[in-house]
Write a protein that holds these residues in place. Structure first.
Motif, mmCIF file in Angstrom:
data_model
loop_
_atom_site.group_PDB
_atom_site.id
_atom_site.type_symbol
_atom_site.label_atom_id
_atom_site.label_comp_id
_atom_site.label_asym_id
_atom_site.label_seq_id
_atom_site.Cartn_x
_atom_site.Cartn_y
_atom_site.Cartn_z
ATOM 1 N N MET A 1 0.831 -1.212 0.000
ATOM 2 C CA MET A 1 0.000 0.000 0.000
ATOM 3 C C MET A 1 0.863 1.259 0.000
ATOM 4 S SD MET A 1 -3.005 -0.985 -0.114
ATOM 5 C CE MET A 1 -2.672 -2.645 -0.686
ATOM 6 N N ALA A 2 0.368 2.255 -0.597
ATOM 7 C CA ALA A 2 1.104 3.524 -0.583
ATOM 8 C C ALA A 2 1.191 4.045 0.836
ATOM 9 C CB ALA A 2 0.366 4.540 -1.441
ATOM 10 N N ASN A 3 2.368 4.409 1.219
ATOM 11 C CA ASN A 3 2.528 4.923 2.569
ATOM 12 C C ASN A 3 3.078 6.339 2.475
ATOM 13 O OD1 ASN A 3 3.415 5.653 5.032
ATOM 14 N ND2 ASN A 3 4.364 3.685 5.531
ATOM 15 N N THR B 1 0.262 -1.608 -20.553
ATOM 16 C CA THR B 1 1.001 -0.803 -19.559
ATOM 17 C C THR B 1 0.398 0.591 -19.483
ATOM 18 O OG1 THR B 1 2.919 -1.871 -20.541
ATOM 19 C CG2 THR B 1 3.355 -0.259 -18.818
ATOM 20 N N ARG B 2 0.013 1.092 -20.644
ATOM 21 C CA ARG B 2 -0.542 2.439 -20.698
ATOM 22 C C ARG B 2 -1.809 2.550 -19.842
ATOM 23 N NH1 ARG B 2 -0.628 3.207 -26.547
ATOM 24 N NH2 ARG B 2 -2.883 2.965 -26.493
ATOM 25 N N LEU B 3 -2.669 1.556 -20.003
ATOM 26 C CA LEU B 3 -3.930 1.610 -19.248
ATOM 27 C C LEU B 3 -3.650 1.611 -17.743
ATOM 28 C CD1 LEU B 3 -6.978 1.706 -19.777
ATOM 29 C CD2 LEU B 3 -7.036 -0.775 -19.503
ATOM 30 N N LEU B 4 -2.716 0.756 -17.349
ATOM 31 C CA LEU B 4 -2.380 0.703 -15.919
ATOM 32 C C LEU B 4 -1.803 2.032 -15.457
ATOM 33 C CD1 LEU B 4 -2.017 -0.791 -13.245
ATOM 34 C CD2 LEU B 4 0.201 -1.596 -14.073
ATOM 35 N N LYS B 5 -0.877 2.574 -16.255
ATOM 36 C CA LYS B 5 -0.250 3.842 -15.856
ATOM 37 C C LYS B 5 -1.285 4.961 -15.766
ATOM 38 C CE LYS B 5 3.743 2.641 -15.054
ATOM 39 N NZ LYS B 5 4.245 2.753 -13.692
ATOM 40 N N ARG C 1 0.549 -1.810 -6.662
ATOM 41 C CA ARG C 1 -0.581 -2.726 -6.605
ATOM 42 C C ARG C 1 -0.171 -3.938 -5.777
ATOM 43 N NH1 ARG C 1 -2.790 -4.599 -12.016
ATOM 44 N NH2 ARG C 1 -4.447 -5.371 -10.687
ATOM 45 N N PRO C 2 -1.131 -4.691 -5.225
ATOM 46 C CA PRO C 2 -2.559 -4.412 -5.358
ATOM 47 C C PRO C 2 -2.983 -3.234 -4.499
ATOM 48 C CG PRO C 2 -2.214 -6.277 -3.886
ATOM 49 C CD PRO C 2 -0.871 -5.905 -4.420
ATOM 50 N N TRP C 3 -3.892 -2.431 -5.048
ATOM 51 C CA TRP C 3 -4.483 -1.383 -4.242
ATOM 52 C C TRP C 3 -5.450 -2.032 -3.260
ATOM 53 C CZ3 TRP C 3 -5.166 0.041 -9.813
ATOM 54 C CH2 TRP C 3 -4.034 0.717 -10.285
ATOM 55 N N VAL D 1 -8.609 -1.735 -2.767
ATOM 56 C CA VAL D 1 -9.691 -2.312 -3.575
ATOM 57 C C VAL D 1 -9.160 -2.297 -4.995
ATOM 58 C CG1 VAL D 1 -12.057 -2.025 -4.410
ATOM 59 C CG2 VAL D 1 -11.488 -1.401 -2.038
ATOM 60 N N ASP D 2 -8.986 -3.444 -5.584
ATOM 61 C CA ASP D 2 -8.275 -3.496 -6.855
ATOM 62 C C ASP D 2 -8.979 -4.411 -7.862
ATOM 63 O OD1 ASP D 2 -6.507 -3.704 -8.944
ATOM 64 O OD2 ASP D 2 -4.718 -3.691 -7.669
ATOM 65 N N ASN D 3 -9.820 -3.798 -8.667
ATOM 66 C CA ASN D 3 -10.477 -4.555 -9.737
ATOM 67 C C ASN D 3 -9.883 -4.164 -11.087
ATOM 68 O OD1 ASN D 3 -13.657 -3.867 -8.161
ATOM 69 N ND2 ASN D 3 -12.260 -5.560 -7.778
ATOM 70 N N PHE D 4 -8.632 -3.723 -11.053
ATOM 71 C CA PHE D 4 -8.055 -3.236 -12.308
ATOM 72 C C PHE D 4 -8.047 -4.323 -13.384
ATOM 73 C CE2 PHE D 4 -4.538 -2.745 -15.267
ATOM 74 C CZ PHE D 4 -4.895 -1.543 -15.849
ATOM 75 N N ASP D 5 -7.743 -5.560 -12.969
ATOM 76 C CA ASP D 5 -7.644 -6.626 -13.981
ATOM 77 C C ASP D 5 -8.978 -6.831 -14.692
ATOM 78 O OD1 ASP D 5 -4.995 -6.897 -13.454
ATOM 79 O OD2 ASP D 5 -5.258 -8.525 -11.991
#
Ligand code: PAZ
Ligand code: MN
Length: 921
Positions: A1-3, A675-679, A719-721, A723-727
């Motif tokens: 997680m981002a800290n 990669t673009r979509l993720l970025k 990632r994972p965030w 809540v992570d439904n990115f996939d």
């Protein structure tokens, strides 16, 4: 997680400042130093100035509400002698117009309902027009509204102070409604003016009205008015009806299509029981002579009380067991369980007095009052239930002056209905119950068009008072009409010497209800129980329900339920804590003048008073959610003419972000599609850190420049965030295995903050969608709220961004966002079909959150072709709509910038991210 603690530490070390790498993560500031921005900002805030030389991009004027009327006090001046006690104040630019006034003049209270209309200020905005055309919204296919936008105000006076009421009407010129403004201004007399009124006082005081105001009273039948008022409220106000059991108030959702028949019990001096079958269709089926008058009359004789409220207050400290004969008194302290009667059940009201061998003086007035109150309330509850049974009615609504929001009275009636119906029936009460008659009289004016209004076109707001007609204060001095005039008026009249607009005493608490004595003995009943307990109704005929909601009836915008006292207290403390800082910003945004300082002070008092009032009674203005509190803050700022407190901050962040946009786009373009979509999604989440509504974020901004913070936030996006439904989102967009990529036709992007959030986060994502052939509609606020970007500001931002990007430029041209290109389109010289369009629509609100039951008609129209909704930011996708279900694909993106919310909502911690994808349901 981002800290972010790590981020802060890194920023403190300053280890990325001198990097000369040209990638967007490390771009040097090529125009102006961000540090300069931060320092200048701090300096300007300190000096209380900094606004005068800050024009928004493109030099647009500040946008004022076109749909939500405001009192325009610009150029306000005292007319005549400054030494006068209550001089006339001229508001030359005020265009509000009062059109109708109606009264219900009862024996104890006069109730006023009046409507202030706001002239439509046509915004000659070519961009808006072109976008409307693109979206297929033309005046031809829009319905025409029978009623103009405006506000309905509710005001009460004690009948024995009728002169105050007349002064009020006179000073606001409410009786001149319907007259042409120019006639009124030219001083033409009012002799043909008519006011609709109901109640006995309509007869009794008709001459006084003629004499004092020169108007005739047109009497309306009381019963007709009651029913018309109740029907209007039950159909048009979302949180009107509620149950009240054992001190707990719960709003009941009434289906307007399934309202009739119902029983209306009006408890005045006597009681009328009315079966209502439809609009104008009703029958008085029963009644009882034992009502409010009986309570007051007998109470007065037995206790020497001087007022109804005093009598009620006495009951609050009473113990009726000293005077009522209970089942236990007859059965030696035992229950009569065989027939279901507990020992505490009242067997005979006042029954103990027979055998007690005491005189009246030997009984406490408090006990007598309580015994009387229970006797009468139970009796009313019982008779009402029997009538409901008689006609097979499932709903019983109680109203009338006897109820007057008194918790224990409502509990007692509720208990009786529940007891006699064996739990099959419930008593319901109406929040505007005191105004049924006045509202009904108001409805009897022809052609106001109010009866056509739907629930979503009415927004109840916290009372802020109402402006004077034509901008003038007329007639006699207003005296102390504290809660009856607007805060701004008070400010003009009395400087900062203002007090709360709302009753501030603790509410009348309730006991166990039923056959028990009130547990609140010794507690205080609200001393001003007859005072206002409703908000102002804003009529906004252009609002619509967002058409992509999966189930509008089940939709609840708020995620946080403030009926939980712990939550309420927390958010109360947070918002109170923000206040000093916000006032500083607001005052600076208005040039830091003395006038701005005084307004800032008045704003702080008004907002604190509202917060205190809501702490005391959260449901005072309907169901309270966090979104309402956040919106209240914005409304309050506007009330005191702070139209855009974060203007300079937004401007600065926009400039800094636009400077690094080209590098960001270059870097993104060098990536493969996946990669673009993720970025891009990562970029949206990272840039959502620029949130001036979060204490933690604001503290963070002191530790680095805009771009430093942005870079750090990006670098920490792992990632994972939480809540992570990115996939799932990626698979929907790009396909996977047998699944083909899905090309959405139109995406609605609900954008959030200015600066990096929109420019480095949402715009690049929009660009990707455009590249894929999806039309994009940027949905932004109609009015400023915190540092949120507004629909008015977006075209200029897009135009700036488009200078660096062909995709954006062509799409903006196709969408009519670029003014020069638009001229060409109109000339027919540009082929706009070469790109899918990028458009901007306003969402219809001025809050950091969004209630999708009430959005602008433009947004509703744009939604009809849309198959993807992207909600961004905490306000729009977490505080509200986190649980909302849509008929199309939905992506909710936000960084959580509040520790408590992170723990509660996603079991995470501050700066965690949410990427929630929900395919069409
Ligand atoms: C007001 C906000 C919803 C705005 O967040 P945004 O929608 O811009 O992401 C958010 O800043 C917030 O919930 N603040 C809470 C107060 C605090 O944490 O200090
Ligand atoms: Mn925001």
């Amino acid at each position: 997680m981002a800290n972010l603690t790590e981020i802060q530490q890194t920023i403190a070390k300053n280890d990325c400042l001198n990097d000369s790498n040209t990638s967007f993560n490390n771009t040097k500031n090529n125009n102006k130093s961000d540090k300069d921005f931060v320092e200048r900002e701090a300096r300007e805030q300190r000096e209380g100035g900094g606004e005068q030389d800050m024009a928004p991009i493109g030099g647009n004027p500040i946008h004022r509400s076109s749909s939500r009327p405001q009192l325009d006090v610009s150029g306000a001046a005292i007319q005549g002698n400054f030494e006068e006690r209550d001089p006339t104040i001229l508001l030359p630019n005020q265009s509000d117009d009062i059109s109708h006034l109606a009264l219900d003049i009862g024996g104890s209270l006069i109730k006023l309902v009046y409507f202030s209309r706001h002239e439509d200020r046509p915004v000659n905005d070519r961009i808006k027009k072109t976008i409307k055309e693109r979206l297929g919204i033309s005046n031809g296919n829009r319905r025409s509204y029978p009623v103009l936008g405006g506000r309905l105000h509710f005001v009460k006076f004690e009948t024995n102070k009728i002169n105050q009421c007349l002064d009020f009407i006179s000073s606001k010129q409410l009786h001149c409604g319907g007259m042409d403004a120019h006639l009124w201004h030219s001083g033409v007399s009012n002799e043909n003016a008519v006011i609709k009124a109901t109640g006995g006082g309509a007869y009794k005081y008709a001459d006084l009205f003629k004499e004092r105001l020169g108007v005739s009273i047109e009497k309306e039948d009381e019963m007709n008015c009651l029913v018309a008022g109740a029907n209007f409220l039950l159909k048009a106000i979302r949180h009107e009806a509620f149950t009240h059991m054992e001190g707990h108030k719960a709003f009941v959702q009434i289906d307007q299509n399934d309202l009739f028949p119902y029983l209306l019990v009006n408890v005045g001096s006597g009681v009328s029981i009315i079966k209502v079958d439809g609009d104008g269709k009703f029958q008085r089926v029963s009644g009882t002579n034992v009502g409010g008058g009986t309570y007051w009359g007998l109470g007065k004789l037995l206790t020497k009380c001087n007022s109804f409220d005093e009598l009620l207050e006495l009951s609050q400290r009473g113990d009726n067991r000293t005077i009522d004969m209970l089942v236990g008194d007859i059965y030696g302290g035992m229950d009569y369980s065989k027939i279901g009667l507990s020992a505490s059940t009242i067997a005979s009201s006042f029954g103990k007095a027979i055998s007690d061998n005491k005189d009246l003086e030997d009984y406490r007035s408090e006990d007598i009052s309580l015994s009387l109150l229970r006797m009468i309330s139970y009796n009313i509850g019982q008779i009402s239930y029997l009538n409901a049974l008689r006609f097979g009615l499932k709903r019983i609504f109680f109203g009338g002056f006897f109820i007057r929001g008194h918790a224990y009275t409502m509990d007692t009636i509720s208990f009786a209905v529940q007891f006699w119906s064996k739990g099959t029936s419930q008593a319901m009460f109406l929040r505007h119950e005191g105004f049924l008659g006045a509202l009904g009289a108001f409805m009897s004016y022809e052609k106001h068009g109010l009866d056509d209004l739907m629930v979503h076109q009415l927004v109840e707001r916290f009372p802020m008072g109402a402006p004077y007609i034509g901008g003038n204060v007329h007639g006699p001095p207003l005296g102390d009409l504290n809660e009856k005039i607007s805060w701004m008026e008070k400010f003009i009249l009395k400087g900062t010497e203002i007090t709360a607009p709302v009753p501030m005493a603790p509410p009348g608490t309730t006991g166990l209800g039923g056959f028990e004595v009130p547990s609140s003995r010794g507690g205080i009943l609200r001393p001003d129980a007859s005072k206002l307990n409703v908000g102002v109704l804003h009529l906004v005929p252009t609002l619509e329900v967002f058409p992509l909601l999966a189930d509008p009836k089940m939709y609840e915008p708020n995620t946080i339920d403030l009926s939980d006292p712990g939550e309420l207290e927390y958010w109360f403390t947070v918002l109170s804590g923000h206040l000093p800082d916000l006032v500083d910003k607001a005052v600076a945004s208005e040039g830091g003048t003395d006038d701005a300082k005084r307004r800032g002070d008045a704003f702080a008092r008004a907002f604190s008073a509202h917060l205190a009032r809501l702490m005391e009674e959260p449901a005072a203005y309907g169901k309270l959610g966090l979104a309402n509190l956040l919106e209240l803050r914005e409304e309050c700022l506007r009330e005191f003419h702070f139209f855009d407190a974060y203007r300079s901050i937004k401007q600065r962040e926009n400039e800094a972000s636009l400077a690094v946009l080209p590098d960001l786009l270059m870097e993104i373009d060098s990536m493969d599609e996946e990669t673009r979509l993720l970025k891009l999604v990562e970029g949206v989440l990272a840039a959502n850190i620029f949130d001036w509504g979060s204490r933690a974020c604001v503290d963070l901004y002191h530790k680095g420049t805009i771009i430093e913070i942005y870079r750090m936030s990006r670098n920490k996006m792992q990632r994972p965030w939480r809540v992570d439904n990115f996939d799932a989102f990626k698979e929907r967009m790009l396909g996977f295995g047998d699944k083909k990529p899905y090309q959405h036709k139109r995406a609605l992007l609900f954008v959030d903050n200015s600066g990096a959030d929109i420019i480095l986060g949402m715009l690049p994502l929009a660009r990707e969608l455009l590249r894929r052939g999806t039309e994009v509609v940027l949905v932004a606020n109609s009015l400023p709220a915190l540092n949120d970007v507004t629909a008015m500001e977006l075209p200029d931002i897009v135009a700036e961004a488009a200078k660096h990007c062909d995709i954006l430029r062509r799409a903006a041209e196709a969408g009519g966002l670029l003014v020069d290109a638009m001229i060409n389109i109109q000339d027919g010289s540009i082929d706009s079909s070469s790109s899918v369009p990028l458009m901007v629509v306003e969402n219809g609100c001025g809050s950091p959150c969004i209630d999708l039951r009430q959005v602008s008609s433009e947004l509703a129209a744009a939604a009809k072709e849309a198959d993807l909704v992207i909600l961004e930011g905490m306000g729009r996708s977490l505080h509200t709509n986190f649980n909302a279900k849509f008929r199309c694909d939905a992506l909710k993106l936000a960084m959580v910038k509040n520790q408590r919310l992170a723990e509660k909502l996603i079991k995470g911690s501050i700066y965690d991210c949410v990427c929630r994808f929900e395919p069409a349901s």
